[in-house]
Write an enzyme that holds these catalytic residues in place. Sequence first.
Site, PDB file in Angstrom:
ATOM      1  N   ASP A   1     -16.486 -58.883 -54.102  1.00 23.79           N
ATOM      2  CA  ASP A   1     -17.060 -59.154 -55.030  1.00 23.79           C
ATOM      3  C   ASP A   1     -18.222 -58.030 -55.539  1.00 23.79           C
ATOM      4  OD1 ASP A   1     -18.266 -59.904 -52.598  1.00 23.79           O
ATOM      5  OD2 ASP A   1     -19.786 -60.875 -53.725  1.00 23.79           O
TER       6      ASP A   1
ATOM      7  N   GLU B   1     -19.188 -62.372 -51.078  1.00 23.03           N
ATOM      8  CA  GLU B   1     -20.005 -62.141 -50.136  1.00 23.03           C
ATOM      9  C   GLU B   1     -21.397 -62.106 -50.615  1.00 23.03           C
ATOM     10  OE1 GLU B   1     -22.724 -60.265 -47.559  1.00 23.03           O
ATOM     11  OE2 GLU B   1     -21.907 -59.061 -49.242  1.00 23.03           O
ATOM     12  N   GLU B   2     -21.727 -61.427 -51.608  1.00 19.76           N
ATOM     13  CA  GLU B   2     -23.020 -61.422 -52.108  1.00 19.76           C
ATOM     14  C   GLU B   2     -23.744 -62.610 -52.472  1.00 19.76           C
ATOM     15  OE1 GLU B   2     -24.705 -58.746 -52.135  1.00 19.76           O
ATOM     16  OE2 GLU B   2     -23.235 -57.181 -52.057  1.00 19.76           O
TER      17      GLU B   2
ATOM     18  N   ARG C   1     -22.163 -51.530 -32.671  1.00 14.74           N
ATOM     19  CA  ARG C   1     -22.946 -51.828 -31.368  1.00 14.74           C
ATOM     20  C   ARG C   1     -22.468 -53.427 -31.137  1.00 14.74           C
ATOM     21  NH1 ARG C   1     -28.630 -51.758 -31.813  1.00 14.74           N
ATOM     22  NH2 ARG C   1     -28.806 -53.545 -30.372  1.00 14.74           N
TER      23      ARG C   1
ATOM     24  N   HIS D   1     -27.250 -51.539 -53.737  1.00 16.79           N
ATOM     25  CA  HIS D   1     -27.913 -52.463 -54.881  1.00 16.79           C
ATOM     26  C   HIS D   1     -28.731 -51.762 -55.662  1.00 16.79           C
ATOM     27  CE1 HIS D   1     -26.952 -56.553 -52.688  1.00 16.79           C
ATOM     28  NE2 HIS D   1     -26.279 -55.609 -52.271  1.00 16.79           N
TER      29      HIS D   1
END
Length: 405
Positions: free
Chosen positions: A92, A150-151, A190, A377
């Site tokens: 998206d 996802e956003e 990580r 963004h």
Amino acid sequence: MVSSFPHSAVDLSAVRLEIRALEPQLVEWRRQLHQKPELGFQERLTAQLVSRKLQAWGIDHETGIAETGIVAIIQGNKPGGEKVLAIRADMDALPIQELNDVSYKSQHDGVMHACGHDGHTAIALGTAYHLHKHRHNLSGTVKIIFQPAEEGPGGAKPMIKQGVLKNPDVDAIIGLHLWNNLPLGTVGVRPGALMASVECFNCTILGQGGHGAMPHQTIDSIVVAAQVVNALQTIVARNVNPIDSAVVTVGELHAGTKLNVIADTARMSGTIRYFNPDLAGFFHQRVESIIAGVCQSHGAKYDLEYWNLYPPVINDAHMAELVRSVAAAVVETPLGIVPTCQTMGGEDMSFFLQEVPGCYFFLGAANPQKNLAYPHHHPRFDFDETALAMGVEIFVRCVEKFFDR
């Protein structure tokens, strides 16, 4: 650290050369996607492009999962493999007007791929193409998940509910995020917490309006709201263990209509971020307790809406080591692996990682020399497309190493 993962028998130099030869197609797919950005659960054109490619290559896949999601399945032909590894890519875009002056600029007014998801989708397509072409070398099954939204409001959870991790059952999952906070040629990976939990709230302070010259006849919602904003900052400063990182941000505050009118209502919105899963539920209780206490002291009332968006992204240590060992051989730069990389940004990859062990990692994509270093963004966000082939190579090598364990 000595890697616990053996080297694959596959000729890795040949893999690299073949993937780098695919780079023009990766760039082309990414730019096609960039020109047609779509918001969450509206990624119909994106899904059509993905499905057309998979169909043309003869890759089995299912469409329409959680509205626009797709799952492709690549079954290895090498005998003796029962493992299933998933690879996740989000599709998206964002409600941002693009300001880049490039040939592949967004053609959809007010919508832009300003976070790299077009690159994620292109990388996943390239990975699917390469793995399917070399399925005779695979001793297991790869599921490639093309995820919507996802956003926000989040496509991972509904995809999981619709069974994308089942039939066959996924043993582990990996995913990447192109990352302009890291330079090209680096990988942030990580074990443990990589990205933060995301919680949100809306609050309306209900006072009593009146004349600005007669405050004694009012309950000033702006004064109450101002004290609430200040008091909320004490949560991290005085209620959270200093060893734990956390953020409370009030991003919106709206009140008043005229300079000599005391506002009867004030509205604020904010977000809370933290890494430690043990803090789940704590911030909600403290935010409401503080708002209630401040309002009571002034005779005001309040209306609070509080919700949990995404849990923290927690990487499995074993899978993080797999990705680290592979990435170190792919990026091959002096900076190489960045194990300290973390962000208070959130990601609904976290829901997948709650279900199966896995690793989410950052692939450096910034190149200031090409003016490709604007933050995510931002209306001028873009990334160095050299990272696309790197992403495919990391995924392909992770698959080989996972199956060869």
